[in-house]
Design an enzyme around this catalytic site. Structure first.
Site, mmCIF file in Angstrom:
data_model
loop_
_atom_site.group_PDB
_atom_site.id
_atom_site.type_symbol
_atom_site.label_atom_id
_atom_site.label_comp_id
_atom_site.label_asym_id
_atom_site.label_seq_id
_atom_site.Cartn_x
_atom_site.Cartn_y
_atom_site.Cartn_z
ATOM 1 N N ALA A 238 0.846 -1.196 0.000
ATOM 2 C CA ALA A 238 0.000 0.000 0.000
ATOM 3 C C ALA A 238 0.881 1.245 0.000
ATOM 4 O O ALA A 238 1.353 1.688 -1.062
ATOM 5 C CB ALA A 238 -0.933 -0.049 1.203
ATOM 6 N N ARG A 239 1.109 1.795 1.162
ATOM 7 C CA ARG A 239 2.013 2.923 1.359
ATOM 8 C C ARG A 239 2.742 2.686 2.674
ATOM 9 O O ARG A 239 2.144 2.189 3.635
ATOM 10 C CB ARG A 239 1.243 4.249 1.451
ATOM 11 N N GLU A 268 11.031 6.818 1.037
ATOM 12 C CA GLU A 268 11.580 6.067 -0.101
ATOM 13 C C GLU A 268 12.517 6.963 -0.895
ATOM 14 O O GLU A 268 12.191 8.136 -1.077
ATOM 15 C CB GLU A 268 10.432 5.567 -0.988
ATOM 16 N N HIS A 287 9.205 -0.666 -4.048
ATOM 17 C CA HIS A 287 7.992 -0.038 -4.593
ATOM 18 C C HIS A 287 7.804 -0.428 -6.067
ATOM 19 O O HIS A 287 7.576 0.422 -6.937
ATOM 20 C CB HIS A 287 8.028 1.494 -4.433
HETATM 21 C C1 GLV Z 1 1.715 2.976 -6.797
HETATM 22 O O1 GLV Z 1 2.156 2.986 -5.682
HETATM 23 C C2 GLV Z 1 0.493 3.636 -7.189
HETATM 24 O O2 GLV Z 1 -0.121 4.328 -6.352
HETATM 25 O O3 GLV Z 1 0.100 3.493 -8.350
#
Ligand code: GLV
Length: 322
Positions: A238-239, A268, A287
């Site tokens: 996710a994040r 990041e 990521h």
């Molecule tokens: C990737 O992290 C996106 O939000 O597309």
């Protein structure tokens, strides 16, 4: 509100993606520029009626972009855009939701399989030319997914597809979503966010597939981690800020959870001195969950659809955010 195609300029801004190449193949007749870093973007954004962008965006670009009317996000997540600032400046915004749903859900199931099948350990042993024998210790042996419980936090397009994939492995799937009335989809059960704490102790795997919002920021903190079982794994596609990273590090270090697979981190790139890099029970991907060779075209499909709608004076955008 947008100029006609022959008077329009689109600025593609991404460190790596080949947006302009793929756009040229569509022969739209629309002028485009491509920039790869923030300095070039600052120089170019003043000419742009439309910007196609993700991580390079910051709201302080708005005063430099007097012509800007529409931002098509390259990312599915839209946490980097100030919705109020957009509305105030009369700039519309659409997300790339859906463009990476296959990639991210496939990445999440890959991470789950890698953790269950001990692939990181196998690769580490390969680097040492070490053939590990069979092991008697059941707590350290490879395992199978069938019958295990997966808790999917965020049962949107990515989480919903992850639920489908997990069902193919005969997992039990519990979904958490902001609005459980949206339905369970392929999951066996669905609950609201308020039920997270009650569901965490049931999970062998907790997969985070939610957007970063005020409600999900810091959701996986010390209290939540303490509710996970010591044989359970955390998977974050996710994040980074959905987790309190220091709490995750502490839980991993003291064996409060079995391990984690993290595609995203609070900051990041992850700092070289982060303890996460060296933890034996952590698998890191940089990521890349959303990466796919089809990505540029998936986003351009959304861009063309939204340019069409804006050109026809329609007010609703596909994946509209503002
Ligand atoms: C990737 O992290 C996106 O939000 O597309």
């Amino acid at each position: 509100m947008l100029p006609a195609p022959n008077a329009m300029t689109i600025c593609f801004a991404h460190a790596a993606y080949r947006m302009q190449d793929r756009f040229a193949a569509r022969n739209t007749g629309i002028r485009s520029i491509e920039v790869r870093d923030r300095a070039a973007l600052e120089g170019a954004v003043g000419q742009a009626d439309v910007v196609v962008i993700s991580g390079l965006w910051k709201d302080d670009l708005i005063p430099l972009a007097p012509k800007l009317r529409f931002v098509q996000s390259i990312s599915a997540g839209v946490d980097q855009y100030g919705k109020e600032a957009f509305a105030k400046a009369g700039i519309r915004l659409a997300s790339a939701q859906g463009a990476n749903a296959r990639a991210v859900s496939e990445h999440a199931i890959s991470l789950i399989l890698a953790l269950a099948r001990l692939l990181p350990e196998a690769r580490d042993n390969q680097a040492k030319r070490h053939w590990r024998g069979m092991i008697g210790d059941l707590t350290r042996r490879e395992d199978e997914l069938g019958g295990k419980t997966l808790l999917v936090v965020g049962l949107g397009r990515i989480g919903g597809r992850l639920a489908q994939l997990a069902k193919a492995f005969d997992m039990k799937v519990i979904g958490i979503r902001r609005d459980p009335a949206g339905g369970a989809g392929a999951a066996d059960e669905v609950h609201g966010l308020a039920a997270l704490k009650a569901q965490l102790p049931r999970a062998d795997f907790v997969a985070l597939t939610c957007p970063l919002t005020p409600e999900t920021t810091g959701l996986i903190n010390a209290e939540a981690l303490a509710l996970m079982r010591p044989d359970a794994y955390l998977v974050n596609v996710a994040r980074g800020r959905v987790c309190v990273e220091a709490d995750v590090v502490a839980a991993l270090a003291r064996g409060q959870i079995a391990g984690a697979a993290l595609d995203c981190t609070e900051v990041e790139p992850l700092a070289a001195d982060s303890p996460l890099w060296a933890m034996p029970n952590v698998l890191i991907t940089p990521h890349t969950a959303g990466e796919t060779r089809r990505y540029e075209d998936n986003v351009l499909d959304l861009l063309m659809e939204n340019l069409g709608r804006l050109g026809r004076g329609e007010t609703a955008l596909k994946n509209q955010v503002v």
